[in-house]
Design an enzyme around this catalytic site. Structure first.
Site, short mmCIF file in Angstrom:
data_model
loop_
_atom_site.label_atom_id
_atom_site.label_comp_id
_atom_site.label_asym_id
_atom_site.label_seq_id
_atom_site.Cartn_x
_atom_site.Cartn_y
_atom_site.Cartn_z
CG HIS A 1 -1.71 -1.04 1.61
ND1 HIS A 1 -3.05 -1.00 1.38
CD2 HIS A 1 -1.46 -2.25 2.18
CE1 HIS A 1 -3.61 -2.13 1.80
NE2 HIS A 1 -2.67 -2.90 2.29
CD GLU B 1 -0.84 1.59 4.30
OE1 GLU B 1 -0.59 2.31 3.29
OE2 GLU B 1 -1.99 1.23 4.62
CG HIS C 1 -5.12 -1.69 -1.19
ND1 HIS C 1 -5.46 -0.61 -0.41
CD2 HIS C 1 -6.11 -2.60 -1.01
CE1 HIS C 1 -6.60 -0.87 0.22
NE2 HIS C 1 -7.01 -2.07 -0.12
CG ASP D 1 -3.05 1.74 -1.99
OD1 ASP D 1 -4.12 1.34 -2.47
OD2 ASP D 1 -2.68 1.44 -0.84
ZN ZN Z 1 -4.07 0.57 0.48
#
Ligand code: ZN
Length: 180
Positions: A34, A116, A155, A165
């Site tokens: 992400h 992330e 994602h 993303d």
């Molecule tokens: Zn995401």
């Protein structure tokens, strides 16, 4: 490097309240990449940590209004300088994917790990981020037998039409070439 509970030794540990148990007999078999930044495109602040730990002041920025009451987390965040923070042990279910489907199997949070990258879905990532991401990916592949290079996805790949993303500037071939 990853212990039995799923704590990554190289990461700064920060506890998120937003996780729960994975379903019984479900093993980790997917890695989801992400990106996040708060506010979008602004890096280095405490806002991501505050979001994932439930203490973001949603009045701080007008773009945060949509985040009110949101209970989300990811297992790890990789900052622009390559430092890595862990919010949820890998053995637990973090709340990062939302409505999602990989290879016909829905609810990806049940069986995935979410990482992330600090960034946006329209900007490039730093070399330090790729190196840290590759290192933790190798450790995860080593730790979880069902997780393979072929089971790493953005994602956007598990929530098409809803998420973009990590974005079209994320260099998949470079990232994958760094893996052992
Ligand atoms: Zn995401």
């Amino acid at each position: 490097m990853i212990d039995k509970l799923g704590i990554y030794g190289n990461a700064k540990q920060i506890c998120s309240p937003y996780f729960n148990e994975r379903p019984d007999n479900v093993d980790v078999s997917l890695l989801v990449i992400h990106c996040i930044s708060l506010p979008e495109g602004i890096y280095g602040g405490k806002q991501i940590e505050h979001l994932f730990t439930g203490c973001l002041d949603c009045n701080e920025h007008k773009s945060f209004e949509d985040l009110k009451g949101l209970e989300v987390s990811a297992h790890c965040v990789i900052r622009r300088d390559g430092t890595i923070e862990q919010y949820v042990p890998f053995s637990k279910r973090a709340w990062h994917a939302g409505v999602s489907c990989f290879d016909g199997v829905e609810a990806c949070n049940d069986y995935s790990i979410g990482i992330e990258l600090e960034g946006t879905d329209k900007s490039v990532y730093t070399q330090a981020q790729y190196l840290t991401l590759a290192k933790v990916s190798d450790a995860l592949i080593n730790q979880y037998p069902l997780l393979t290079k072929q089971r790493i996805i953005g994602h956007s790949g598990i929530a098409p039409g809803r998420k973009n993303d990590p974005g079209y500037l994320f260099n998949w071939s470079y990232y994958l070439s760094l893996l052992r």
